[in-house]
Design a protein around this motif. Structure first.
Motif, PDB file in Angstrom:
ATOM      1  N   ILE A 132     -49.363  22.346 -37.970  1.00  0.00           N
ATOM      2  CA  ILE A 132     -48.780  22.267 -39.315  1.00  0.00           C
ATOM      3  C   ILE A 132     -48.741  20.810 -39.744  1.00  0.00           C
ATOM      4  O   ILE A 132     -48.177  19.965 -39.041  1.00  0.00           O
TER       5      ILE A 132
ATOM      6  N   GLN B 177     -54.248  24.456 -46.246  1.00  0.00           N
ATOM      7  CA  GLN B 177     -52.861  24.874 -46.084  1.00  0.00           C
ATOM      8  C   GLN B 177     -52.355  25.610 -47.326  1.00  0.00           C
ATOM      9  O   GLN B 177     -51.185  25.515 -47.685  1.00  0.00           O
TER      10      GLN B 177
ATOM     11  N   TRP C 174     -53.715  30.502 -45.454  1.00  0.00           N
ATOM     12  CA  TRP C 174     -53.632  29.474 -44.410  1.00  0.00           C
ATOM     13  C   TRP C 174     -52.311  28.704 -44.459  1.00  0.00           C
ATOM     14  O   TRP C 174     -52.169  27.697 -43.779  1.00  0.00           O
ATOM     15  N   ARG C 175     -51.365  29.150 -45.302  1.00  0.00           N
ATOM     16  CA  ARG C 175     -50.108  28.402 -45.429  1.00  0.00           C
ATOM     17  C   ARG C 175     -48.981  29.126 -44.701  1.00  0.00           C
ATOM     18  O   ARG C 175     -48.704  30.289 -45.012  1.00  0.00           O
ATOM     19  N   PRO C 176     -48.258  28.483 -43.780  1.00  0.00           N
ATOM     20  CA  PRO C 176     -48.515  27.136 -43.274  1.00  0.00           C
ATOM     21  C   PRO C 176     -49.670  27.094 -42.271  1.00  0.00           C
ATOM     22  O   PRO C 176     -50.366  26.125 -42.169  1.00  0.00           O
ATOM     23  N   ILE C 177     -49.838  28.188 -41.523  1.00  0.00           N
ATOM     24  CA  ILE C 177     -50.989  28.430 -40.653  1.00  0.00           C
ATOM     25  C   ILE C 177     -51.252  29.937 -40.699  1.00  0.00           C
ATOM     26  O   ILE C 177     -50.367  30.714 -41.085  1.00  0.00           O
TER      27      ILE C 177
ATOM     28  N   SER D 150     -48.689  33.119 -42.167  1.00  0.00           N
ATOM     29  CA  SER D 150     -48.946  33.188 -43.606  1.00  0.00           C
ATOM     30  C   SER D 150     -48.457  34.481 -44.249  1.00  0.00           C
ATOM     31  O   SER D 150     -48.385  34.571 -45.469  1.00  0.00           O
TER      32      SER D 150
END
Length: 520
Positions: A308, A463, A467-470, A474
């Motif tokens: 992150i 991100q 893909w947010r945060p991974i 997500s």
């Protein structure tokens, strides 16, 4: 045992709490601060002045439908349109300012006078292309970033020349979009500075939609909550309490412990709140720390932490009490130039240099400043005869190089930021009565914005969305932590005042509760 405990009282956390309480769930919000609202809050900094701690203009939340769904006007929330919604000062060559009105025709006329007929026509075409695209982006923000959800959000969008060209335009950089569309550097700089408010420089891939979001401002411009940014979270708190929810301040959650029948939120004051579910509205790194203290697998948590990226910091703020609004050179009126966002950058090289300096831990050669002076349209925030101005400066490093610290740098850097306004609004510096400086360190200390990043994490392409945060986190859930839901700027759709993440977390919790195998 209650139905859900909510960690943190940021606006996303409160949005989630409101939807759950309205559905009949018992809800308790736990906040470490004595001020509710996180970065969407307003306090008295100077006598008689209600000053925002974080956000000032609300751009996205009025496009989500949340305000109407929660009936927040019944709880005292009122917005004033920022119209004109942005202003770029006169050029050094004597060209007039660029004024961005809600009305597209008036905006194009201003661009024509400042930049020429060609770019006025280009702006009209740009708005026609990007308004429906940005509306679809907002639709994508309205739920978890799954493949089917994203596909439904963009399905039926007119692809123009070809699907591949449309996808290229979404994935290109903001600068590339601007260079392909406009000729005037002043116009490009103003639009790039608006787009960069999301955090990344407009040289990064995937930032074109951040520039394209400009087009939606002609549908509904940024809004100023009457009484300050915190009026939003005050209305959310009132809504929550009217539906039976509670908020407890000054008692930080220090651990989240998973039990067979739910969760225990352990607090600094020695409480253990037993709940069937948890909604974590704090920074994702803070949430992972709480889970580790509660016994979650530290090896797994560490593997997530290392992937992150918080970033080097975004910027700092100077809050001012003044005896007058800025009088920008060339502006037809003070109201025209101070009702919205003052885009005080005339050339993108200023942005490039500021961002590059931050990556090296250096102060920007010349601060890039966004000026906001909403007391002209909302005089309730200050005493009669006075005004209030907030100056956001981007980018500034969280950890200055050479062992320097922000305690020593804050005042001199604030002087440089004020000087940027004075250069385009002569005499402004002399109008300042008092000031409050928020460095990246201050933003972290006061509001838990780790690394001084007001967006929690870099809003770079890798991100965002799924893909947010991974990828593992997500979906607003944490693997191995059933009944825990994530919200806040660390999650999709990211930073800014939208509330979308909070609504998504609440909907997921309600949906899961209806499934027998997930009821616990």
């Amino acid at each position: 045992m209650i139905d859900v405990v909510v960690v943190g009282s940021g606006h996303n956390a409160l949005v989630a709490a409101c939807y759950l309480a309205e559905a009949g769930w018992s809800v308790e919000v736990l906040e470490r601060d004595t001020v509710f609202g996180g970065a969407v809050s307003t306090v008295e900094r100077f006598p008689g002045h209600r000053v925002d701690r974080g956000s000032s203009a609300h751009i996205m939340i009025r496009h989500t439908g949340i305000l109407d769904e929660l009936d927040l006007d019944a709880h005292g929330l009122r917005y004033v349109d920022c119209d004109p919604w942005a202003f770029a000062p006169a050029g050094v060559d004597g060209a007039p300012p660029i004024v961005f009105h809600r009305d597209l025709d008036r905006t194009c006329e201003s661009i024509r006078a400042a930049c020429g007929t060609s770019d006025a026509e280009n702006y009209r075409s740009f708005t026609a292309d990007w308004a429906p695209r940005s509306a679809r982006v907002m639709r994508a923000f309205g739920g978890p970033p799954t493949g089917p959800k994203l596909l439904r959000s963009f399905w039926g969008l007119d692809v123009g020349p070809s699907p591949s060209e449309l996808s290229r335009q979404f994935l290109t950089s903001g600068n590339a979009l601007l260079d392909a569309t406009f000729r005037s550097e002043r116009l490009k700089a103003a639009l790039a500075w608006f787009g960069a408010q999301s955090g990344p420089p407009m040289s990064e891939p995937g930032t074109a939609p951040m520039v394209g979001f400009t087009a939606l401002m002609h549908t509904l411009p940024p809004g100023r909550a009457v009484g300050g940014s915190g009026a939003l979270t005050e209305a959310l708190a009132a809504k929550l309490q009217s539906d039976g929810g509670t908020i407890v301040g000054g008692d930080a959650v220090v651990a989240l412990r998973h039990a067979r029948d739910g969760w225990h939120a352990e607090t600094a004051n020695g409480r253990s709140v037993h709940a069937r579910r948890v909604v974590a509205g704090c920074h994702i790194s803070t949430t992972l720390d709480l889970l580790e203290r509660g016994g979650h697998d530290p090896t797994v948590l560490d593997s997530w932490r290392r992937r992150i990226r918080v970033g080097p910091g975004i910027g700092m703020v100077v809050r001012l009490a003044t005896n007058a609004l800025p009088r920008y050179s060339g502006a037809d009126s003070v109201a025209e130039s101070t009702s919205g966002l003052g885009l005080l950058v005339a050339d993108r090289s200023q942005l490039h240099l500021a961002h590059g300096a931050t990556l090296a831990g250096e102060l920007p050669p010349r601060p890039a400043v966004l000026a906001m002076s909403f007391s002209g349209i909302d005089p309730s925030v200050c005493p009669p005869g006075q005004h209030q101005v907030s100056l956001w400066s981007q980018w500034h490093p969280y950890a200055p190089s050479g062992g320097r610290n922000w305690d020593d740098l804050a005042e001199s850097e604030a002087d440089r930021i004020v000087a940027e306004v004075d250069a385009v609004a002569p005499g402004f510096a002399a109008s300042v009565l008092d000031r409050h400086v928020q460095t990246p360190k201050d933003l972290e200390r006061e509001m838990g914005l780790l690394g001084g990043n007001i967006m929690h994490l870099d809003m770079s392409l890798d991100q965002m969305m799924m893909w947010r945060p991974i990828p593992e986190l997500s979906g607003h859930r944490v693997p191995g932590a059933r009944g825990l839901y994530l919200t806040g700027a660390s999650t999709h759709p990211g930073g800014g005042v939208s509330g979308a993440s909070g609504r998504t977390a609440a909907r997921l919790a309600l949906s899961d509760a209806r499934l027998p195998w997930r009821r616990r």
